[in-house]
Design a protein around this motif. Sequence first.
Motif, PDB file in Angstrom:
ATOM      1  N   LEU A 165     -14.388   8.422 -23.468  1.00 57.17           N
ATOM      2  CA  LEU A 165     -13.136   8.620 -22.741  1.00 57.17           C
ATOM      3  C   LEU A 165     -12.734   7.318 -22.058  1.00 57.17           C
ATOM      4  N   GLY A 166     -11.563   7.322 -21.411  1.00 60.45           N
ATOM      5  CA  GLY A 166     -11.068   6.118 -20.757  1.00 60.45           C
ATOM      6  C   GLY A 166     -10.457   6.435 -19.405  1.00 60.45           C
ATOM      7  N   VAL A 167      -9.967   5.378 -18.746  1.00 63.66           N
ATOM      8  CA  VAL A 167      -9.313   5.501 -17.442  1.00 63.66           C
ATOM      9  C   VAL A 167      -7.854   5.110 -17.604  1.00 63.66           C
ATOM     10  N   SER A 168      -6.949   6.023 -17.249  1.00 67.54           N
ATOM     11  CA  SER A 168      -5.519   5.736 -17.378  1.00 67.54           C
ATOM     12  C   SER A 168      -4.938   5.143 -16.098  1.00 67.54           C
ATOM     13  N   GLU A 169      -5.517   5.510 -14.951  1.00 65.07           N
ATOM     14  CA  GLU A 169      -4.960   5.053 -13.676  1.00 65.07           C
ATOM     15  C   GLU A 169      -6.016   5.196 -12.591  1.00 65.07           C
ATOM     16  N   VAL A 170      -5.989   4.254 -11.629  1.00 65.34           N
ATOM     17  CA  VAL A 170      -6.869   4.327 -10.468  1.00 65.34           C
ATOM     18  C   VAL A 170      -5.991   4.352  -9.221  1.00 65.34           C
ATOM     19  N   ARG A 171      -6.067   5.468  -8.480  1.00 65.77           N
ATOM     20  CA  ARG A 171      -5.272   5.606  -7.265  1.00 65.77           C
ATOM     21  C   ARG A 171      -6.176   5.445  -6.049  1.00 65.77           C
ATOM     22  N   GLN A 172      -5.703   4.682  -5.054  1.00 67.44           N
ATOM     23  CA  GLN A 172      -6.485   4.437  -3.852  1.00 67.44           C
ATOM     24  C   GLN A 172      -5.906   5.211  -2.673  1.00 67.44           C
TER      25      GLN A 172
END
Length: 331
Positions: A165-172
Motif C-alpha cells: 500500500l501507499g500514503v496519499s496524504e499526511v495531515r498534521q
Amino acid sequence: MTISSSAPNPRADWYPDPHNPALLRYWDGRQWTGHTSPRPGGWAGQQWQAYPQRSGGGRADNTRSSRSGLPVWAVVALVVFVGIATLAVIGGVVTAPEPAPSAAGATSNTNTAESEPSTPSEALTTTSPSAPPTPTETEPPRSTVPRLKGLSREEAEARLTTAGLGVSEVRQVFSPKAPGTVLSQSKKVGTSVLTGIEVILVVAKPYPQVPGVVGRLKAAAVERLREAGFKVSVITESRTSGKDGVVLRQTPAGDARAKPGSSITIVISSVIRPVAPPQNCTAGYDPCLAPASDYDCAGGSGDGPKYTGFVRVTGYDPYDLDADGDGIACE
C-alpha cells in the motif's frame, strides 16, 4: 467402403463426425459444415456413405436397400429425424465453416489449427485439434491494512510499503504526542483492499510556544499573546514600588508549549503611592530613613552620602534602593 480421392465428392448429406463418433456432421458436397447432431443409436458402428448417383429414367424403388444396408424409406425417415433434431440444437453448436479442400486433395499447412479432409472417408484418419485455452478470470491482488496508530511517520510508511500500500496524504494536527506520531489512519485496521490503495495519515505536530511577556506593559503583552493564538487571563497585584501596569510574571512561562486557544495568565503590577511621611523619616521606607540627599546600600558600590542595610519599601522609592521592584531593598 473407402472413397478414393479421384472419385467425385459424396453428395450433401449427414455422416459420422470424423472427430466425435457420438455425433453426425453435415457434408455440403464440398466440405464439412459446422452443423452437428447426436448420432442415432441405430447407426452405431456404421459408416455412412454417399448415395450412388442415379442416371437415366426410371424411378428408384423405395423398398430397395441403400448402400448402408437399410431400406431407402428407413434412411429417408432417419434423415428427417436428424434434420429436426439439428434445428433444435443448431443455435448452440454452429461453428465457423471450415476451409474447402484443395482440388488436388492436398492437406492444409501443418501450421493451421485443423487439417481439412477432402472427403468424409479421409476425415476418419485426421486428428482432432486441441480446443483453444479458455481465458481464466482472476481476482486482482489484495492487501490487508496494517495498524499504524502510535508508530512514527517513517515506521508507518515502511509498514504500508511492505503491505503493498501507499500514503496519499499526511495531515498534521496539534497534539501533546511526540511530533510525527501517527494519531489515526483513513483505512480501518484489518480491512481487505486492492493492492496499491493509498492511505491518509494524521500525525502529531507540537504545540506552539508561549511568547514571553514579562516586563511588558499590560496592553502590549495581551496583544502579543492573542496574536499567538492564546486567550489571556489578567490578575492585578498591588505593590508599593516598581513600575505600574507591567507584567510581573506569567503562567505558563515564556517559551513553554501550550495548546492553541488555551488561557495564559499574566500578573500586572499596581503600585500604590504612600501618604506623606513623618517629618523625621523619608517616606516609603521601613524602618525609617532620616531624610538625606541620597542613600545607598551598605557594602555596595554606591557613594552615599548615607547608607542603609535591609529595608522594606512601603511606597515610593526616592533613593532607588529596590532595584528589582519586589518591595525589599538592600537584600
